[in-house]
Write a protein that holds these residues in place. Sequence first.
Motif, PDB file in Angstrom:
ATOM      1  N   MET A   1       0.845  -1.193   0.000  1.00 47.84           N
ATOM      2  CA  MET A   1       0.000   0.000   0.000  1.00 47.84           C
ATOM      3  C   MET A   1       0.884   1.248   0.000  1.00 47.84           C
ATOM      4  O   MET A   1       1.893   1.313   0.688  1.00 47.84           O
ATOM      5  CB  MET A   1      -0.916   0.010   1.226  1.00 47.84           C
ATOM      6  CG  MET A   1      -1.793   1.264   1.321  1.00 47.84           C
ATOM      7  SD  MET A   1      -2.910   1.210   2.738  1.00 47.84           S
ATOM      8  CE  MET A   1      -1.743   1.160   4.097  1.00 47.84           C
ATOM      9  N   LYS A   2       0.464   2.231  -0.761  1.00 49.29           N
ATOM     10  CA  LYS A   2       1.188   3.495  -0.845  1.00 49.29           C
ATOM     11  C   LYS A   2       0.572   4.495   0.124  1.00 49.29           C
ATOM     12  O   LYS A   2      -0.656   4.580   0.252  1.00 49.29           O
ATOM     13  CB  LYS A   2       1.117   4.029  -2.279  1.00 49.29           C
ATOM     14  CG  LYS A   2       2.047   5.193  -2.572  1.00 49.29           C
ATOM     15  CD  LYS A   2       2.022   5.491  -4.069  1.00 49.29           C
ATOM     16  CE  LYS A   2       3.042   6.536  -4.448  1.00 49.29           C
ATOM     17  NZ  LYS A   2       3.048   6.776  -5.926  1.00 49.29           N
ATOM     18  N   ALA A   3       1.423   5.246   0.814  1.00 44.98           N
ATOM     19  CA  ALA A   3       0.944   6.251   1.760  1.00 44.98           C
ATOM     20  C   ALA A   3       1.542   7.612   1.420  1.00 44.98           C
ATOM     21  O   ALA A   3       2.715   7.709   1.046  1.00 44.98           O
ATOM     22  CB  ALA A   3       1.301   5.861   3.188  1.00 44.98           C
ATOM     23  N   PHE A   4       0.719   8.630   1.544  1.00 44.55           N
ATOM     24  CA  PHE A   4       1.156  10.013   1.381  1.00 44.55           C
ATOM     25  C   PHE A   4       1.142  10.677   2.748  1.00 44.55           C
ATOM     26  O   PHE A   4       0.139  10.604   3.468  1.00 44.55           O
ATOM     27  CB  PHE A   4       0.233  10.762   0.424  1.00 44.55           C
ATOM     28  CG  PHE A   4       0.501  10.473  -1.023  1.00 44.55           C
ATOM     29  CD1 PHE A   4       1.146  11.397  -1.822  1.00 44.55           C
ATOM     30  CD2 PHE A   4       0.116   9.266  -1.581  1.00 44.55           C
ATOM     31  CE1 PHE A   4       1.398  11.131  -3.155  1.00 44.55           C
ATOM     32  CE2 PHE A   4       0.371   8.973  -2.914  1.00 44.55           C
ATOM     33  CZ  PHE A   4       1.017   9.918  -3.699  1.00 44.55           C
ATOM     34  N   GLU A  18       3.158  14.922  -7.316  1.00 43.92           N
ATOM     35  CA  GLU A  18       2.736  13.682  -6.658  1.00 43.92           C
ATOM     36  C   GLU A  18       1.396  13.899  -5.961  1.00 43.92           C
ATOM     37  O   GLU A  18       1.218  14.883  -5.235  1.00 43.92           O
ATOM     38  CB  GLU A  18       3.785  13.236  -5.641  1.00 43.92           C
ATOM     39  CG  GLU A  18       5.118  12.806  -6.242  1.00 43.92           C
ATOM     40  CD  GLU A  18       6.030  13.946  -6.600  1.00 43.92           C
ATOM     41  OE1 GLU A  18       7.116  13.695  -7.152  1.00 43.92           O
ATOM     42  OE2 GLU A  18       5.668  15.109  -6.333  1.00 43.92           O
ATOM     43  N   PRO A  20      -2.132  11.560  -4.164  1.00 41.57           N
ATOM     44  CA  PRO A  20      -2.697  10.247  -3.829  1.00 41.57           C
ATOM     45  C   PRO A  20      -3.814   9.846  -4.787  1.00 41.57           C
ATOM     46  O   PRO A  20      -4.503  10.692  -5.353  1.00 41.57           O
ATOM     47  CB  PRO A  20      -3.225  10.445  -2.410  1.00 41.57           C
ATOM     48  CG  PRO A  20      -3.471  11.915  -2.296  1.00 41.57           C
ATOM     49  CD  PRO A  20      -2.439  12.577  -3.144  1.00 41.57           C
ATOM     50  N   LYS A  21      -3.951   8.521  -4.919  1.00 40.36           N
ATOM     51  CA  LYS A  21      -5.033   7.953  -5.711  1.00 40.36           C
ATOM     52  C   LYS A  21      -5.950   7.155  -4.789  1.00 40.36           C
ATOM     53  O   LYS A  21      -5.638   6.955  -3.609  1.00 40.36           O
ATOM     54  CB  LYS A  21      -4.462   7.054  -6.809  1.00 40.36           C
ATOM     55  CG  LYS A  21      -3.584   7.777  -7.804  1.00 40.36           C
ATOM     56  CD  LYS A  21      -3.025   6.822  -8.839  1.00 40.36           C
ATOM     57  CE  LYS A  21      -2.135   7.550  -9.832  1.00 40.36           C
ATOM     58  NZ  LYS A  21      -1.553   6.637 -10.849  1.00 40.36           N
ATOM     59  N   GLU A  22      -7.061   6.726  -5.323  1.00 39.11           N
ATOM     60  CA  GLU A  22      -7.999   5.928  -4.533  1.00 39.11           C
ATOM     61  C   GLU A  22      -7.298   4.674  -4.011  1.00 39.11           C
ATOM     62  O   GLU A  22      -6.601   3.983  -4.754  1.00 39.11           O
ATOM     63  CB  GLU A  22      -9.201   5.540  -5.387  1.00 39.11           C
ATOM     64  CG  GLU A  22     -10.283   4.821  -4.602  1.00 39.11           C
ATOM     65  CD  GLU A  22     -11.500   4.521  -5.446  1.00 39.11           C
ATOM     66  OE1 GLU A  22     -12.403   3.808  -4.947  1.00 39.11           O
ATOM     67  OE2 GLU A  22     -11.556   4.989  -6.599  1.00 39.11           O
ATOM     68  N   ASP A  24      -4.976   4.790  -1.628  1.00 34.81           N
ATOM     69  CA  ASP A  24      -3.778   5.203  -0.906  1.00 34.81           C
ATOM     70  C   ASP A  24      -4.141   5.686   0.492  1.00 34.81           C
ATOM     71  O   ASP A  24      -5.239   6.225   0.714  1.00 34.81           O
ATOM     72  CB  ASP A  24      -3.054   6.334  -1.642  1.00 34.81           C
ATOM     73  CG  ASP A  24      -2.455   5.880  -2.972  1.00 34.81           C
ATOM     74  OD1 ASP A  24      -2.240   4.668  -3.129  1.00 34.81           O
ATOM     75  OD2 ASP A  24      -2.206   6.744  -3.834  1.00 34.81           O
ATOM     76  N   VAL A  26      -3.623   8.371   3.404  1.00 38.80           N
ATOM     77  CA  VAL A  26      -3.224   9.777   3.424  1.00 38.80           C
ATOM     78  C   VAL A  26      -3.193  10.276   4.864  1.00 38.80           C
ATOM     79  O   VAL A  26      -4.198  10.208   5.582  1.00 38.80           O
ATOM     80  CB  VAL A  26      -4.188  10.649   2.591  1.00 38.80           C
ATOM     81  CG1 VAL A  26      -3.702  12.087   2.572  1.00 38.80           C
ATOM     82  CG2 VAL A  26      -4.298  10.101   1.168  1.00 38.80           C
ATOM     83  N   ALA A  88       1.667   0.347   5.086  1.00 41.05           N
ATOM     84  CA  ALA A  88       2.287   0.994   3.923  1.00 41.05           C
ATOM     85  C   ALA A  88       3.647   0.381   3.622  1.00 41.05           C
ATOM     86  O   ALA A  88       4.424   0.087   4.526  1.00 41.05           O
ATOM     87  CB  ALA A  88       2.437   2.494   4.173  1.00 41.05           C
ATOM     88  N   GLU A  90       5.259   1.813   0.695  1.00 39.32           N
ATOM     89  CA  GLU A  90       5.797   2.867  -0.163  1.00 39.32           C
ATOM     90  C   GLU A  90       5.299   4.197   0.381  1.00 39.32           C
ATOM     91  O   GLU A  90       4.108   4.340   0.677  1.00 39.32           O
ATOM     92  CB  GLU A  90       5.361   2.677  -1.614  1.00 39.32           C
ATOM     93  CG  GLU A  90       5.930   3.704  -2.563  1.00 39.32           C
ATOM     94  CD  GLU A  90       5.531   3.447  -4.013  1.00 39.32           C
ATOM     95  OE1 GLU A  90       5.879   4.281  -4.869  1.00 39.32           O
ATOM     96  OE2 GLU A  90       4.866   2.428  -4.275  1.00 39.32           O
TER      97      GLU A  90
END
Length: 207
Positions: A1-4, A18, A20-22, A24, A26, A88, A90
């Motif tokens: 999972m990607k985290a911002f 950069e 976030p997308k659905e 991600d 946040v 997360a 990434e």
Amino acid sequence: MKAFIYTGGKIHPALVTEAPKEGDLVLAADSGYTNARALGVMPQILLGDFDSLGEENLPDNVELIRVPAEKDDTDTQLAVRTALERGANELVIIGGLEGRLDHTLSSVAILEYLDKNHIHALMTSGKNRVRFLRNNSTLIARSAYRYLSLIAADPIVKGVTLDGCKYPLKNARLSRTFQYAVSNEIIGNCAFLDVRRGGVWIIESID
């Protein structure tokens, strides 16, 4: 999972690409909430001691994680720990590069910690973008960032090769106390970087 993770410090919203997308995760760390909102992003988690944002500015529709002002971790470190605990693998950290020098140095050091734990991460303010690489290779795409610099994280970094740049390197040695891999420029579509032994911060700058 990607985290911002949105942190405090000056950012340049028009230059931050950069987003976030659905799906991600946040997060915002204290006054990083203001930076997130400036980019049109609503965090799912807001954390910190809120000494910068202020209690009166706390939103009602996000998960709040409160910590005391006197603590071991910075708010950014706390946000990183929280993102990793939530799964997360990434991270994109927005902010933390322009402002107090102690906070900036502390923030970029987090990238080394994340690399050691096999977490892909970058940090950006819009005008600068930073990553960390140790004993590995990577491609760096040409972008709006004009300058490319390598800053050694170890006393000596060995076997540094950099192709596709105005000033290429071949099996070079970089010294932490006397740098000569600063203000390079990518001349093709991308640059190839290989580091045989040691770690470097990869810094891209617009001006």
